[in-house]
Write an enzyme that holds these catalytic residues in place. Structure first.
Site, PDB file in Angstrom:
ATOM      1  N   HIS A   1       0.870  -1.189   0.000  1.00  0.00           N
ATOM      2  CA  HIS A   1       0.000   0.000   0.000  1.00  0.00           C
ATOM      3  C   HIS A   1       0.904   1.236   0.000  1.00  0.00           C
ATOM      4  O   HIS A   1       1.770   1.385   0.874  1.00  0.00           O
ATOM      5  CB  HIS A   1      -0.916   0.002   1.228  1.00  0.00           C
ATOM      6  CG  HIS A   1      -1.966   1.041   1.138  1.00  0.00           C
ATOM      7  ND1 HIS A   1      -3.243   0.816   0.635  1.00  0.00           N
ATOM      8  CD2 HIS A   1      -1.913   2.346   1.445  1.00  0.00           C
ATOM      9  CE1 HIS A   1      -3.919   1.946   0.652  1.00  0.00           C
ATOM     10  NE2 HIS A   1      -3.150   2.886   1.135  1.00  0.00           N
ATOM     11  N   ALA A   2       0.683   2.126  -0.974  1.00  0.00           N
ATOM     12  CA  ALA A   2       1.607   3.256  -1.171  1.00  0.00           C
ATOM     13  C   ALA A   2       1.609   4.180   0.040  1.00  0.00           C
ATOM     14  O   ALA A   2       0.573   4.402   0.664  1.00  0.00           O
ATOM     15  CB  ALA A   2       1.199   4.042  -2.414  1.00  0.00           C
TER      16      ALA A   2
ATOM     17  N   HIS B   1      -0.035  12.021  -5.476  1.00  0.00           N
ATOM     18  CA  HIS B   1      -0.599  12.089  -4.121  1.00  0.00           C
ATOM     19  C   HIS B   1       0.511  11.927  -3.080  1.00  0.00           C
ATOM     20  O   HIS B   1       0.650  12.731  -2.157  1.00  0.00           O
ATOM     21  CB  HIS B   1      -1.664  11.001  -3.928  1.00  0.00           C
ATOM     22  CG  HIS B   1      -2.212  10.979  -2.554  1.00  0.00           C
ATOM     23  ND1 HIS B   1      -3.343  11.678  -2.186  1.00  0.00           N
ATOM     24  CD2 HIS B   1      -1.771  10.380  -1.434  1.00  0.00           C
ATOM     25  CE1 HIS B   1      -3.564  11.506  -0.889  1.00  0.00           C
ATOM     26  NE2 HIS B   1      -2.632  10.714  -0.411  1.00  0.00           N
ATOM     27  N   GLU B   2       1.323  10.885  -3.291  1.00  0.00           N
ATOM     28  CA  GLU B   2       2.402  10.619  -2.318  1.00  0.00           C
ATOM     29  C   GLU B   2       3.442  11.738  -2.347  1.00  0.00           C
ATOM     30  O   GLU B   2       3.942  12.160  -1.302  1.00  0.00           O
ATOM     31  CB  GLU B   2       3.074   9.273  -2.616  1.00  0.00           C
ATOM     32  CG  GLU B   2       2.161   8.062  -2.542  1.00  0.00           C
ATOM     33  CD  GLU B   2       1.369   7.987  -1.260  1.00  0.00           C
ATOM     34  OE1 GLU B   2       0.247   7.451  -1.286  1.00  0.00           O
ATOM     35  OE2 GLU B   2       1.835   8.478  -0.222  1.00  0.00           O
TER      36      GLU B   2
ATOM     37  N   HIS C   1       2.678  14.627  -0.184  1.00  0.00           N
ATOM     38  CA  HIS C   1       3.094  14.477   1.218  1.00  0.00           C
ATOM     39  C   HIS C   1       4.563  14.856   1.375  1.00  0.00           C
ATOM     40  O   HIS C   1       4.938  15.574   2.312  1.00  0.00           O
ATOM     41  CB  HIS C   1       2.899  13.031   1.676  1.00  0.00           C
ATOM     42  CG  HIS C   1       1.486  12.613   1.855  1.00  0.00           C
ATOM     43  ND1 HIS C   1       0.599  13.275   2.660  1.00  0.00           N
ATOM     44  CD2 HIS C   1       0.790  11.587   1.313  1.00  0.00           C
ATOM     45  CE1 HIS C   1      -0.578  12.679   2.627  1.00  0.00           C
ATOM     46  NE2 HIS C   1      -0.494  11.654   1.806  1.00  0.00           N
TER      47      HIS C   1
ATOM     48  N   GLU D   1      -3.508  15.398   3.040  1.00  0.00           N
ATOM     49  CA  GLU D   1      -4.032  14.549   1.955  1.00  0.00           C
ATOM     50  C   GLU D   1      -4.375  15.360   0.712  1.00  0.00           C
ATOM     51  O   GLU D   1      -4.533  14.800  -0.366  1.00  0.00           O
ATOM     52  CB  GLU D   1      -5.273  13.799   2.436  1.00  0.00           C
ATOM     53  CG  GLU D   1      -5.026  12.868   3.603  1.00  0.00           C
ATOM     54  CD  GLU D   1      -3.852  11.940   3.374  1.00  0.00           C
ATOM     55  OE1 GLU D   1      -3.260  11.471   4.338  1.00  0.00           O
ATOM     56  OE2 GLU D   1      -3.500  11.682   2.187  1.00  0.00           O
TER      57      GLU D   1
ATOM     58  N   HIS E   1      -6.700   0.932   5.757  1.00  0.00           N
ATOM     59  CA  HIS E   1      -6.581   1.894   6.859  1.00  0.00           C
ATOM     60  C   HIS E   1      -7.154   1.379   8.165  1.00  0.00           C
ATOM     61  O   HIS E   1      -6.850   1.938   9.223  1.00  0.00           O
ATOM     62  CB  HIS E   1      -7.252   3.208   6.461  1.00  0.00           C
ATOM     63  CG  HIS E   1      -6.613   3.841   5.291  1.00  0.00           C
ATOM     64  ND1 HIS E   1      -6.681   3.271   4.037  1.00  0.00           N
ATOM     65  CD2 HIS E   1      -5.877   4.962   5.148  1.00  0.00           C
ATOM     66  CE1 HIS E   1      -6.004   4.029   3.197  1.00  0.00           C
ATOM     67  NE2 HIS E   1      -5.505   5.052   3.841  1.00  0.00           N
TER      68      HIS E   1
ATOM     69  N   TYR F   1      -9.401  12.030   4.256  1.00  0.00           N
ATOM     70  CA  TYR F   1      -9.554  12.012   2.801  1.00  0.00           C
ATOM     71  C   TYR F   1     -10.864  12.663   2.403  1.00  0.00           C
ATOM     72  O   TYR F   1     -10.927  13.384   1.405  1.00  0.00           O
ATOM     73  CB  TYR F   1      -9.493  10.577   2.268  1.00  0.00           C
ATOM     74  CG  TYR F   1      -8.206   9.882   2.570  1.00  0.00           C
ATOM     75  CD1 TYR F   1      -8.155   8.847   3.490  1.00  0.00           C
ATOM     76  CD2 TYR F   1      -7.028  10.285   1.971  1.00  0.00           C
ATOM     77  CE1 TYR F   1      -6.968   8.217   3.790  1.00  0.00           C
ATOM     78  CE2 TYR F   1      -5.827   9.662   2.260  1.00  0.00           C
ATOM     79  CZ  TYR F   1      -5.812   8.626   3.178  1.00  0.00           C
ATOM     80  OH  TYR F   1      -4.632   8.008   3.482  1.00  0.00           O
TER      81      TYR F   1
END
Ligand SMILES: C[C@H](N[C@H](C(=O)O)[C@@H]1CCCN1C(=O)[C@@H](N)CC(=O)O)C(=O)N1CCC[C@H]1C(=O)O
Ligand SMILES: [Zn+2]
Length: 597
Positions: free
Chosen positions: A326-327, A356-357, A360, A384, A486, A500
């Site tokens: 999971h990324a 998305h990553e 962060h 997020e 999650h 999210y």
């Protein structure tokens, strides 16, 4: 008479206060680096040996936090600046690390680690010899197969292999987590998580946003239901109006954009899915991340540093080891080492996840000079929203055309509707899912949902909010919430999905604010801020704050207002909603309760 003086004389010397903060930041950085390094090694090689080292480092980190929190109570915050007061508050607010009973604390950390390992190593046997993991195999089947029974076997198989295996661990986790945060005065874990939003009305605010957006979801749901009935036959669709949970292109029915070929309103026009073109151009996982990095740099943001390129894991290792696929994005807490771990497949979905990553990582970089207590999102939803806000520009046909992944941009209104549909299948479809997961968890933590009702209530919420239902009867041995990353991988600090839900709303506020800053005048869904350093500066001015100010301050810096607002999202999708209202007529909605079999 000394009556009234507290037993412990509070330290109010300003030099002593600064010394405490300096000592805290120095030691926290070193111990957090140690823990992060061990956790990374475990996540990228799931062995018992690596788990034991990680749990040992976790305990040391928890004990450091307990000691620092206890010492911090000896200082007189009434003489401090607002910023120092805020640091002391955060240093004391240590969540589940507050559990001073070492046996219970070790058990709690072990349960969390075991649940994440169960999830990450779960496999489904497609036949007697071929057993495959979620990433990439099951994800690919769920995205591409249109075989009702195969999808059902994979969907049920995944739940049996993941959720079912951790069913008895979760009640124990809930109890231990609540007990820990109650030592800090929180009624339960949900209250602790919501406190991260610092606004006492957070639950009502989120409910208000959800109710504002429900009509958009109902329109999309009605349209998709009708299209899927045509594909799978209406026998599989109950009179209650629910859609079977396993035919939406995603294991959790949380995003439906994998169905764009079947759902595109104008099939003769482009769908703007760039997967085929990426493959044709021999894109690699590395090139995906380099492309993302060049967008961030075009805004004048901080480039990914050397450690990022040297130490990230961009693909599932080929040596057969078990890893957490999971990324995720990692801040090693030393201002230099930042990494992404992603089992990247070359397709548009993973192209967006990479952005998305990287959002962060950019946030980590921007607030790296803040004290450790402030190295966090203004609220979890902000963290997020960074990468996804960038993706709203990257995904435009204009931008995909500019970077050569589209042969032509949008040329007419029908293509425009197709593009909005592809974005709605990701962004609007997600809203009830992001909302309901924490409705379920907040009720579980409050004790409103007891373990014997975990699965039944999970599906009651899924039927009510998402308008989907389980295509095969569920039993009390099932624990379907555990089939979603999650829930088992419950990061002690954030990772609750309402972040999210919040993100999916505020990223459109951010996108509008950056497009306004860039002087863009057209429709919001066609705005691309690529190369606009003025917009980039507005974003970085907010990111640099980290969590040093309450999030309404950060929101005001970005958008000129202090509240979360769904209007930009509704404006963005307005042309599509008008189209759907005409298409759907009265054929919309579903019964709140799950259909009976
Ligand atoms: C793919 C993405 N992975 C998460 C994320 O990147 O948020 C990972 C796992 C949980 C937290 N996390 C982090 O990386 C944190 N370190 C971030 C931080 O530091 O704040 C994810 O789970 N997503 C993306 C959209 C919907 C959701 C989903 O797929 O359901
Ligand atoms: Zn994220």
């Amino acid at each position: 008479v000394l009556a009234g003086v507290s037993s412990q004389v509070l330290i109010n010397d300003s030099q002593a206060i600064q010394d405490f903060l300096l000592d805290y930041n120095t030691r926290a950085g070193l111990i957090a680096y140690d823990l992060t390094e061990a956790t990374w090694n475990f996540n990228t090689n799931l062995t018992d040996y690596n788990q034991n080292i990680t749990l040992d480092k976790q305990l040391k980190w928890d004990q450091f936090l307990q000691e620092a929190a206890s010492n911090a109570t000896g200082y007189d915050t009434s003489v401090m600046s607002e910023a120092d007061k805020r640091q002391f508050h955060i240093i004391k607010d240590i969540g589940i690390s507050a559990q001073t009973n070492e046996t219970k604390l070790k058990r709690l950390n072990k349960i969390l680690s075991d649940m994440e390992s169960i999830y990450s190593t779960a496999k489904v046997c497609l036949n007697s010899t071929n057993c495959v993991p979620l990433d990439p195999d099951l994800t690919k089947i769920m995205a591409e197969s249109r075989d009702y029974q195969l999808l059902l076997d994979v969907w049920k198989g995944w739940s049996d292999a993941s959720g079912r295996k951790m069913k008895d661990l979760y009640p124990e986790y809930v109890e231990l987590s609540n007990e820990a945060v109650q030592l800090l005065g929180y009624t339960d874990t949900g209250a602790y998580w919501r406190s991260k939003y610092e606004t006492p009305t957070f639950e009502e605010d989120v409910l208000g946003l959800y109710n504002q957006l429900r009509p958009l979801y109902e329109q999309l749901h009605a349209y998709v239901r009708r299209k899927l009935k045509a594909i799978y036959g209406s026998d599989n669709f109950p009179a209650s109006g629910h859609i079977p949970a396993h035919i939406l292109g995603n294991m959790w029915a949380q995003e439906w954009d994998n169905l764009i070929k079947e759902l595109s309103p104008y099939p003769k026009k482009p769908t703007f899915d760039v997967t085929d073109e990426m493959i044709r151009q021999n894109y690699t996982a590395l090139k995906i991340f380099q492309t993302a990095d060049s967008f961030f740099q075009s805004l004048g943001l901080i480039p990914m540093p050397p450690e990022f390129w040297n130490k990230s894991v961009f693909e599932r290792p080929a040596d057969g080891r078990e890893i957490v696929c999971h990324a995720s994005a990692w801040d090693f807490n030393n201002g230099k080492d930042f990494r992404i771990k992603q089992c990247t497949v070359v397709n548009s979905k993973d192209f967006n996840t990479a952005h998305h990553e990287m959002g962060h990582i950019e946030y980590f970089l921007q607030y790296a000079n803040q004290p450790i207590a402030f190295r966090d999102g203004a609220n979890p939803g902000f963290h997020e929203a960074v990468g996804d806000t960038i993706s709203l520009s990257v995904n435009t046909p204009e931008h995909m055309y500019a970077i050569g992944l589209l042969k032509e941009s949008i040329e007419d209104k029908k293509s425009d509707i197709n593009y909005l549909m592809s974005m709605a299948l990701e962004k609007i479809a997600f809203l009830p899912f992001g909302y309901l997961i924490d409705q379920w968890r907040w009720k579980v933590f409050r004790g409103d949902i007891t373990p014997d009702k975990y699965n039944e209530e999970w599906w009651n919420l899924r039927c009510r909010y998402q308008g989907i239902f389980p295509p095969v009867a569920r039993s009390s041995d099932d624990f379907d919430p555990g089939a979603k990353y999650h829930i088992p991988a419950n990061y002690p600090y954030i990772s609750f999905l309402s972040s999210y839900f919040v993100s999916f709303v505020i990223q459109f506020q951010f996108h509008k604010a950056l497009c306004d800053e860039a002087g863009y005048k057209g429709p919001l869904h066609r705005c691309d801020i690529y190369n606009n350093t003025k917009a980039g500066k507005k974003l970085s001015d907010m990111l640099q704050l980290g969590r040093s100010q309450p999030w309404p301050v950060a929101m005001k810096i970005m958008t000129g207002q202090t509240k979360m607002d769904a209007q930009p999202l509704m404006d963005y999708f307005k042309p599509l909603i008008n189209f759907l209202k005409k298409e759907n007529g009265e054929d919309i909605g579903w019964q709140p309760n799950c259909p009976s079999y």
